[in-house]
Scaffold this motif. Structure first.
Motif, PDB file in Angstrom:
ATOM      1  N   PHE A 128      67.475  44.716  39.763  1.00  0.00           N
ATOM      2  CA  PHE A 128      66.261  44.008  38.919  1.00  0.00           C
ATOM      3  C   PHE A 128      65.044  43.879  40.184  1.00  0.00           C
ATOM      4  O   PHE A 128      65.269  43.233  41.131  1.00  0.00           O
ATOM      5  N   ALA A 129      64.037  44.617  40.002  1.00  0.00           N
ATOM      6  CA  ALA A 129      62.832  44.520  40.709  1.00  0.00           C
ATOM      7  C   ALA A 129      61.880  43.690  40.278  1.00  0.00           C
ATOM      8  O   ALA A 129      61.103  44.055  39.262  1.00  0.00           O
ATOM      9  N   VAL A 130      61.506  42.711  40.913  1.00  0.00           N
ATOM     10  CA  VAL A 130      60.559  41.529  40.674  1.00  0.00           C
ATOM     11  C   VAL A 130      59.152  41.931  41.536  1.00  0.00           C
ATOM     12  O   VAL A 130      59.321  41.623  42.657  1.00  0.00           O
ATOM     13  N   VAL A 131      58.091  42.168  41.000  1.00  0.00           N
ATOM     14  CA  VAL A 131      56.996  42.538  41.914  1.00  0.00           C
ATOM     15  C   VAL A 131      55.781  41.686  41.600  1.00  0.00           C
ATOM     16  O   VAL A 131      55.499  41.422  40.333  1.00  0.00           O
ATOM     17  N   GLU A 132      55.337  40.863  42.700  1.00  0.00           N
ATOM     18  CA  GLU A 132      54.297  39.756  42.280  1.00  0.00           C
ATOM     19  C   GLU A 132      53.137  39.966  43.119  1.00  0.00           C
ATOM     20  O   GLU A 132      53.370  40.333  44.511  1.00  0.00           O
ATOM     21  N   LEU A 133      51.829  40.004  42.647  1.00  0.00           N
ATOM     22  CA  LEU A 133      50.556  39.917  43.813  1.00  0.00           C
ATOM     23  C   LEU A 133      50.468  38.410  44.187  1.00  0.00           C
ATOM     24  O   LEU A 133      50.632  37.564  43.334  1.00  0.00           O
ATOM     25  N   ALA A 134      49.781  38.205  45.340  1.00  0.00           N
ATOM     26  CA  ALA A 134      49.573  36.860  45.947  1.00  0.00           C
ATOM     27  C   ALA A 134      48.105  36.397  45.100  1.00  0.00           C
ATOM     28  O   ALA A 134      47.003  36.681  46.033  1.00  0.00           O
ATOM     29  N   GLY A 135      47.980  36.338  43.985  1.00  0.00           N
ATOM     30  CA  GLY A 135      46.560  35.877  43.433  1.00  0.00           C
ATOM     31  C   GLY A 135      45.951  37.157  43.133  1.00  0.00           C
ATOM     32  O   GLY A 135      46.189  38.225  43.431  1.00  0.00           O
ATOM     33  N   HIS A 136      44.418  36.660  43.053  1.00  0.00           N
ATOM     34  CA  HIS A 136      43.461  37.846  42.702  1.00  0.00           C
ATOM     35  C   HIS A 136      43.160  38.392  44.158  1.00  0.00           C
ATOM     36  O   HIS A 136      43.114  38.003  45.107  1.00  0.00           O
ATOM     37  N   PRO A 137      42.949  39.868  43.788  1.00  0.00           N
ATOM     38  CA  PRO A 137      42.450  40.540  45.045  1.00  0.00           C
ATOM     39  C   PRO A 137      41.195  39.841  45.496  1.00  0.00           C
ATOM     40  O   PRO A 137      40.198  39.651  44.610  1.00  0.00           O
ATOM     41  N   ARG A 138      40.854  40.179  46.865  1.00  0.00           N
ATOM     42  CA  ARG A 138      39.480  39.902  47.053  1.00  0.00           C
ATOM     43  C   ARG A 138      38.943  41.249  47.648  1.00  0.00           C
ATOM     44  O   ARG A 138      39.276  42.151  47.942  1.00  0.00           O
ATOM     45  N   PHE A 139      37.562  41.147  47.312  1.00  0.00           N
ATOM     46  CA  PHE A 139      36.741  42.403  47.507  1.00  0.00           C
ATOM     47  C   PHE A 139      35.548  42.405  48.567  1.00  0.00           C
ATOM     48  O   PHE A 139      35.262  43.366  49.286  1.00  0.00           O
ATOM     49  N   LEU A 140      34.752  41.169  48.847  1.00  0.00           N
ATOM     50  CA  LEU A 140      33.886  41.054  49.412  1.00  0.00           C
ATOM     51  C   LEU A 140      34.083  40.603  50.721  1.00  0.00           C
ATOM     52  O   LEU A 140      34.776  39.834  50.907  1.00  0.00           O
ATOM     53  N   PRO A 141      33.144  40.604  51.771  1.00  0.00           N
ATOM     54  CA  PRO A 141      33.228  40.379  53.133  1.00  0.00           C
ATOM     55  C   PRO A 141      33.061  38.844  53.032  1.00  0.00           C
ATOM     56  O   PRO A 141      32.519  38.261  51.957  1.00  0.00           O
TER      57      PRO A 141
END
Length: 290
Positions: free
Chosen positions: A156-169
């Motif tokens: 079982f592979a559980v993949v999660e992101l650490a919140g929203h991606p950031r885009f701006l400086p």
């Protein structure tokens, strides 16, 4: 469950990956998410500690197929059962499968994974859940259901992101430096009210459900916008969705500055910037049914 949220697509949400919005822009964001993060998704599928190549894979909360097609590419002898609550997402996935001539290797199942009884998904060798588990209202029950469905020795592979991606400086935009962090802070507070398992450590929960956790890996994502024009559209879609749910949580000055970034006819539009990046982290847990 799945997605009362500004947290955008990462993912194939466990059931309807933003079910309360159900619009075309959601599908586009999921597709852009798949395109922008494709290299990192491929690196995760290559890392999985599999003893043999899987033949039957289940993709839980498949969205429009980011994980499904990465897994089909990685395991050419496998077929995938793709599960999502959104009929629109599943139709999009089927269309992509036909375009890629892999429709014979894909089965779609529409199901709400917060229901106590799941449809029969067979006895897979590998279950993949990317950015879907934290949307579950009853994740402990879902983990046990996955454990019982897996073939003995299955992964079982559980993949999660650490919140929203950031885009701006950090110093952007010039008239409201630090705007993106304030936008994300407002979204994070909202999400914490609706998705208490976002950002969770899934290792102990997997162990409690009867799995043996065999690996955990965190991958830093830092993609320069100059590499892909899709990143501008991705940033626009993500921040538009966040704006739609945090309007009342921003100051008038921050809201005005955000609207400038989101106005595609404005000289300050995100689409006209050459300094965008995609910055986040993805963590994967690999857990075996022993």
């Amino acid at each position: 469950m799945n997605q009362a949220h500004p947290h955008t697509p990462h993912h194939g949400a466990s059931h309807d990956h933003h079910h309360e919005h159900g619009t075309d822009d959601q599908v586009e964001i999921l597709d852009l998410d798949a395109e922008v993060l494709a290299e990192h998704t491929a690196s995760i599928t290559a890392w999985l500690p599999l003893h043999t190549g899987p033949h039957h894979i289940v993709d839980l909360g498949c969205g429009t197929g980011a994980g499904t097609f990465a897994l089909l590419d990685r395991f050419p002898d496998a077929h995938v059962t793709a599960v999502d609550a959104s009929a629109e997402h599943l139709q999009r996935l089927r269309t992509k499968a036909c375009t890629r001539s892999v429709q014979e290797r894909v089965r779609t199942v529409q199901a709400d994974l917060d229901e106590a009884a799941w449809p029969d998904l067979g006895s897979p060798d590998l279950v993949w859940a990317s950015a879907s588990m934290h949307h579950m209202d009853h994740p402990d029950r879902a983990l046990r259901t996955v454990h019982d469905a897996l073939a003995p020795g299955g992964l079982f592979a559980v993949v999660e992101l650490a919140g929203h991606p950031r885009f701006l400086p950090e110093n952007a935009p010039k008239n409201r430096p630090g705007l993106e962090e304030r936008v994300h802070a407002a979204a994070d507070r909202l999400q914490a009210e609706h998705m208490p398992h976002r950002g969770a450590d899934w290792g102990p929960m997997l162990t409690a459900a009867g799995f043996t956790v065999e690996g955990e890996r965190t991958i830093a994502v830092n993609i320069e916008g100059s590499r892909s024009e899709a990143i501008g559209r991705y940033a626009l879609g993500v921040l538009q969705r966040i704006r739609s749910v945090i309007t009342e949580r921003l100051s008038p000055e921050d809201l005005a500055a955000l609207d400038q970034l989101l106005d595609t006819s404005s000289p300050h539009s995100l689409l006209r910037r050459d300094d965008l990046t995609v910055r986040t982290e993805r963590t994967v847990w690999a857990a075996r049914r022993t």
